[in-house]
Structures are given as C-alpha cells and as structure tokens.
Design a protein around this motif. Structure first.
Motif, PDB file in Angstrom:
ATOM      1  N   MET A 150       0.842  -1.190   0.000  1.00  0.00           N
ATOM      2  CA  MET A 150       0.000   0.000   0.000  1.00  0.00           C
ATOM      3  C   MET A 150       0.883   1.247   0.000  1.00  0.00           C
ATOM      4  SD  MET A 150      -3.182  -1.202   2.453  1.00  0.00           S
ATOM      5  CE  MET A 150      -4.282   0.037   1.763  1.00  0.00           C
ATOM      6  N   LEU A 151       0.664   2.097  -1.002  1.00  0.00           N
ATOM      7  CA  LEU A 151       1.484   3.294  -1.184  1.00  0.00           C
ATOM      8  C   LEU A 151       0.598   4.533  -1.075  1.00  0.00           C
ATOM      9  CD1 LEU A 151       3.710   2.127  -4.194  1.00  0.00           C
ATOM     10  CD2 LEU A 151       4.191   1.967  -1.756  1.00  0.00           C
ATOM     11  N   HIS A 152       0.957   5.424  -0.178  1.00  0.00           N
ATOM     12  CA  HIS A 152       0.170   6.573   0.260  1.00  0.00           C
ATOM     13  C   HIS A 152       0.130   7.693  -0.769  1.00  0.00           C
ATOM     14  CE1 HIS A 152       4.011   8.570   0.700  1.00  0.00           C
ATOM     15  NE2 HIS A 152       4.443   7.455   1.259  1.00  0.00           N
ATOM     16  N   GLY A 153      -0.669   8.697  -0.475  1.00  0.00           N
ATOM     17  CA  GLY A 153      -0.749   9.897  -1.301  1.00  0.00           C
ATOM     18  C   GLY A 153       0.388  10.867  -1.021  1.00  0.00           C
ATOM     19  N   GLY A 154       0.564  11.834  -1.920  1.00  0.00           N
ATOM     20  CA  GLY A 154       1.602  12.844  -1.756  1.00  0.00           C
ATOM     21  C   GLY A 154       1.350  13.705  -0.530  1.00  0.00           C
ATOM     22  N   ALA A 155       2.396  13.936   0.267  1.00  0.00           N
ATOM     23  CA  ALA A 155       2.356  14.691   1.525  1.00  0.00           C
ATOM     24  C   ALA A 155       1.578  13.959   2.609  1.00  0.00           C
ATOM     25  CB  ALA A 155       1.804  16.099   1.326  1.00  0.00           C
ATOM     26  N   GLU A 181      -8.363  22.558   6.840  1.00  0.00           N
ATOM     27  CA  GLU A 181      -8.338  21.472   7.825  1.00  0.00           C
ATOM     28  C   GLU A 181      -7.610  20.253   7.274  1.00  0.00           C
ATOM     29  OE1 GLU A 181     -11.494  18.718  10.402  1.00  0.00           O
ATOM     30  OE2 GLU A 181     -12.234  20.309   9.084  1.00  0.00           O
ATOM     31  N   GLU A 182      -7.851  19.921   6.006  1.00  0.00           N
ATOM     32  CA  GLU A 182      -7.172  18.774   5.394  1.00  0.00           C
ATOM     33  C   GLU A 182      -5.674  19.024   5.270  1.00  0.00           C
ATOM     34  OE1 GLU A 182     -10.826  17.078   2.592  1.00  0.00           O
ATOM     35  OE2 GLU A 182      -9.582  18.761   1.893  1.00  0.00           O
ATOM     36  N   SER A 183      -5.301  20.242   4.930  1.00  0.00           N
ATOM     37  CA  SER A 183      -3.879  20.579   4.827  1.00  0.00           C
ATOM     38  C   SER A 183      -3.191  20.496   6.189  1.00  0.00           C
ATOM     39  CB  SER A 183      -3.713  21.981   4.241  1.00  0.00           C
ATOM     40  OG  SER A 183      -4.236  22.048   2.932  1.00  0.00           O
ATOM     41  N   MET A 184      -3.856  20.960   7.222  1.00  0.00           N
ATOM     42  CA  MET A 184      -3.282  20.886   8.568  1.00  0.00           C
ATOM     43  C   MET A 184      -3.139  19.440   9.025  1.00  0.00           C
ATOM     44  SD  MET A 184      -2.355  23.819   9.566  1.00  0.00           S
ATOM     45  CE  MET A 184      -1.990  23.303  11.241  1.00  0.00           C
ATOM     46  N   ALA A 185      -4.081  18.582   8.641  1.00  0.00           N
ATOM     47  CA  ALA A 185      -3.989  17.167   9.009  1.00  0.00           C
ATOM     48  C   ALA A 185      -2.753  16.525   8.382  1.00  0.00           C
ATOM     49  CB  ALA A 185      -5.248  16.427   8.579  1.00  0.00           C
ATOM     50  N   MET A 186      -2.435  16.883   7.143  1.00  0.00           N
ATOM     51  CA  MET A 186      -1.221  16.372   6.498  1.00  0.00           C
ATOM     52  C   MET A 186       0.021  16.806   7.265  1.00  0.00           C
ATOM     53  SD  MET A 186      -1.764  17.079   2.433  1.00  0.00           S
ATOM     54  CE  MET A 186      -3.398  17.509   1.877  1.00  0.00           C
ATOM     55  N   GLN A 187       0.067  18.089   7.614  1.00  0.00           N
ATOM     56  CA  GLN A 187       1.244  18.609   8.308  1.00  0.00           C
ATOM     57  C   GLN A 187       1.401  17.952   9.673  1.00  0.00           C
ATOM     58  OE1 GLN A 187       1.417  22.879   8.474  1.00  0.00           O
ATOM     59  NE2 GLN A 187       3.242  22.914   9.783  1.00  0.00           N
ATOM     60  N   ARG A 188       0.309  17.814  10.418  1.00  0.00           N
ATOM     61  CA  ARG A 188       0.392  17.184  11.748  1.00  0.00           C
ATOM     62  C   ARG A 188       0.846  15.732  11.643  1.00  0.00           C
ATOM     63  NH1 ARG A 188      -4.509  19.961  12.623  1.00  0.00           N
ATOM     64  NH2 ARG A 188      -5.659  18.026  12.204  1.00  0.00           N
ATOM     65  N   ALA A 189       0.305  14.993  10.673  1.00  0.00           N
ATOM     66  CA  ALA A 189       0.681  13.581  10.523  1.00  0.00           C
ATOM     67  C   ALA A 189       2.164  13.448  10.220  1.00  0.00           C
ATOM     68  CB  ALA A 189      -0.158  12.938   9.423  1.00  0.00           C
ATOM     69  N   TYR A 190       2.684  14.351   9.387  1.00  0.00           N
ATOM     70  CA  TYR A 190       4.111  14.338   9.060  1.00  0.00           C
ATOM     71  C   TYR A 190       4.946  14.661  10.291  1.00  0.00           C
ATOM     72  CZ  TYR A 190       8.509  15.560   6.746  1.00  0.00           C
ATOM     73  OH  TYR A 190       9.830  15.617   6.370  1.00  0.00           O
ATOM     74  N   GLU A 191       4.600  15.741  10.972  1.00  0.00           N
ATOM     75  CA  GLU A 191       5.399  16.185  12.110  1.00  0.00           C
ATOM     76  C   GLU A 191       5.374  15.184  13.262  1.00  0.00           C
ATOM     77  OE1 GLU A 191       3.734  20.011  12.862  1.00  0.00           O
ATOM     78  OE2 GLU A 191       4.953  21.015  11.321  1.00  0.00           O
ATOM     79  N   ASP A 192       4.317  14.401  13.367  1.00  0.00           N
ATOM     80  CA  ASP A 192       4.219  13.410  14.436  1.00  0.00           C
ATOM     81  C   ASP A 192       5.227  12.276  14.292  1.00  0.00           C
ATOM     82  OD1 ASP A 192       2.198  14.750  15.719  1.00  0.00           O
ATOM     83  OD2 ASP A 192       0.577  13.472  14.975  1.00  0.00           O
ATOM     84  N   VAL A 193       5.662  11.979  13.057  1.00  0.00           N
ATOM     85  CA  VAL A 193       6.493  10.781  12.855  1.00  0.00           C
ATOM     86  C   VAL A 193       7.799  11.046  12.117  1.00  0.00           C
ATOM     87  CG1 VAL A 193       4.455   9.274  12.876  1.00  0.00           C
ATOM     88  CG2 VAL A 193       5.315  10.136  10.690  1.00  0.00           C
ATOM     89  N   PHE A 197       7.381  21.407   4.621  1.00  0.00           N
ATOM     90  CA  PHE A 197       7.201  22.286   3.458  1.00  0.00           C
ATOM     91  C   PHE A 197       8.319  22.132   2.428  1.00  0.00           C
ATOM     92  CE2 PHE A 197       4.462  24.419   6.620  1.00  0.00           C
ATOM     93  CZ  PHE A 197       3.283  24.418   5.896  1.00  0.00           C
ATOM     94  N   PRO A 198       9.599  21.997   2.828  1.00  0.00           N
ATOM     95  CA  PRO A 198      10.625  21.712   1.817  1.00  0.00           C
ATOM     96  C   PRO A 198      10.366  20.416   1.045  1.00  0.00           C
ATOM     97  CG  PRO A 198      11.655  22.461   3.837  1.00  0.00           C
ATOM     98  CD  PRO A 198      10.199  22.287   4.151  1.00  0.00           C
ATOM     99  N   LYS A 227       9.586  19.905  -3.107  1.00  0.00           N
ATOM    100  CA  LYS A 227      10.379  18.983  -3.913  1.00  0.00           C
ATOM    101  C   LYS A 227       9.491  17.963  -4.630  1.00  0.00           C
ATOM    102  CE  LYS A 227      14.554  16.133  -3.303  1.00  0.00           C
ATOM    103  NZ  LYS A 227      15.548  15.689  -2.298  1.00  0.00           N
ATOM    104  N   ILE A 228       8.437  17.524  -3.952  1.00  0.00           N
ATOM    105  CA  ILE A 228       7.570  16.466  -4.475  1.00  0.00           C
ATOM    106  C   ILE A 228       6.592  17.006  -5.517  1.00  0.00           C
ATOM    107  CG2 ILE A 228       5.704  14.874  -3.822  1.00  0.00           C
ATOM    108  CD1 ILE A 228       7.183  14.843  -0.992  1.00  0.00           C
ATOM    109  N   GLN A 229       6.029  18.182  -5.256  1.00  0.00           N
ATOM    110  CA  GLN A 229       4.945  18.694  -6.103  1.00  0.00           C
ATOM    111  C   GLN A 229       5.329  18.802  -7.581  1.00  0.00           C
ATOM    112  OE1 GLN A 229       3.187  22.696  -5.222  1.00  0.00           O
ATOM    113  NE2 GLN A 229       1.496  21.422  -4.489  1.00  0.00           N
TER     114      GLN A 229
END
Length: 255
Positions: free
Chosen positions: A30-35, A153-165, A173-174, A178-180
């Motif tokens: 299973m391969l996730h979405g971008g960000a 709200e969806e954008s903040m959820a992405m950022q929180r999930a990233y910062e948590d792990v 953001f860097p 790079k990915i976009q």
C-alpha cells in the motif's frame, strides 16, 4: 498498530510496516498519497484489509518516517525503491494499492516489473501527462478556491501527521516543494506501454477529483483488464472512503 522498520535501499532508509504478517498468500503493498503518511492515507481500511491478507505499508522518500535525502525526487526513483524493498523481503509478486502519488508509483512498478504485480488498485491516480491531460487545470495552477483543492483542515492534518512521525519534522514544506513538481510535471507513460499491463486493475476516482473524468475513461480503455469506479460526491482527498472503497477493493483482491 504494527511496529515499523527500515530497509536501506538506493541510499535511503525506506520505512515500512507489516500488518497481518502470519496470513498466507501474496501481500498487498500500500502506497500513500503525496504529503500523506501510510496511516493518514489508509487507516480507515486497514483493519478489514489486514484481516484477510498480509499488508505492507511503505512511506516513500520524504514522507512520514522516511527522511528526504540529497537526491532528486521522481516517480521512477520511488518505484525503483519499492522494487528493491520487494527484493530485500523476498517477495516475488504482490498486489498493489496506490493512492494518488502512490498510484503513480504503483503504475511505474507495474511498467518496470510487470511480473511483480498481481493485482493493481489505483485510487485518485492518472496516467498523465499531468498538466495537459491528467489533471484539471486549476489543480496544477494551485487555485486554492477550487472545490477540488484541499481545505485548510485537510492541509493541517497532512502537516500534523508528518510532524508526528518524521525524523526531521521541520522538513514538511521543503519536502512538498520537492515532491509537487515531480507530480505536476509528470509526463506519464506511452499508450503502448500501458496496453501491455495485463494484470487486473481497479481504477477508483472521485467525481470531484484532481483527475479529469474523461481521462479516467481513457485509462480504463487503455488497459486490457481494467475496471473503473467513480465515487459520487467525492473529492481527491476523500477517495479512500471505507463505505464505498472497502467492499469493492476487498472483492477485487480476492482470487
């Protein structure tokens, strides 16, 4: 929650988790979405899917637990990383479920190594080219007022999930910067290359997706053994919805 680990592949430490490890049969990659992270993408589906088969969730370069490194980010490189992981784990063939960016990477795995892909689920993904064919123009133009775009709200959820792990939480953001371009400037695959993908493919799209509906029909027609589902009242970031996706994916993955 499964305990994750890392595989050293192609100069990065690639994070992955295994769920339902004792179940027989080919695993589902299973391969996730971008960000996104693996869990932010798929948590609503995992209990049911992992009850029936071994599931391996991978976090690609610059996503979740997998730190970015000093090398370009590309769909091709991510696919090569995933194939290297299959080699390390001794997996000859697996099912693939890719969401958005993960769908692009899953398709590239199928193009590079078709014998490694048994069944392929592509959710909110496209065959490209992104700018001229795959996406609606307001997506690549980043028109934030478009109803197709992520909410705050969806954008903040992405950022929180990233910062948590993430090993380096400040890289959110860097990493996106790079990915976009790798997705928005993606040129896709030639039609004749896609026509050689003979494995069963399930294409799932939202009716208010980033991906053009007419392009999804073209994708279905290009592949010899494909099915297409359009989810009503569904945006790109809402496509992994268990009420509709879980029954069809579970049925599709059963041999």
């Amino acid at each position: 929650m499964a305990q994750g680990t890392y595989a050293s592949v192609n100069g990065i430490d690639l994070y992955y988790e295994i769920l339902g490890a004792d179940l027989p049969g080919p695993p589902l990659i299973m391969l996730h979405g971008g960000a996104y992270t693996f869990h932010l993408s798929f948590d609503s589906l995992l209990p049911a899917l992992a009850a029936e088969r071994k599931v391996i969730g991978v976090e690609l370069q610059g996503h979740g637990h997998t730190a970015d490194v000093d090398r370009p980010f590309s769909i091709r490189q991510c696919a090569v990383d995933v194939i290297a992981l299959l080699d390390q784990l001794g997996i000859e063939q697996a099912g693939f479920f890719g969401y958005s960016l993960g769908g692009l990477v899953s398709t590239e795995v199928a193009v590079l190594a078709p014998d490694r892909v048994g069944r392929l689920v592509l959710a909110a993904a496209h065959f490209g080219p992104t700018r001229s064919k795959g996406y609606y123009p307001e997506i690549t133009a980043l028109e934030l007022t478009s109803p197709r775009m992520p909410t705050e709200e969806e954008s903040m959820a992405m950022q929180r999930a990233y910062e948590d792990v993430a090993p380096n939480p400040e890289d959110f953001f860097p990493s996106i910067q790079k990915i976009q371009p790798a997705v928005h400037d993606f040129e896709g695959w030639p039609d004749d290359q896609l026509a050689r993908l003979t494995m069963p493919v399930l294409i799932i799209l939202g009716d208010t997706d980033f991906v053009r509906l007419e392009h999804a029909v073209e994708m279905k027609q290009l592949l010899p053994n494909a099915q297409l589902a359009i989810l009503p009242g569904t945006k790109h970031l809402q496509v992994i919805r268990p009420d509709l996706v879980l029954p069809m994916v579970s049925a599709f993955l059963r041999p």
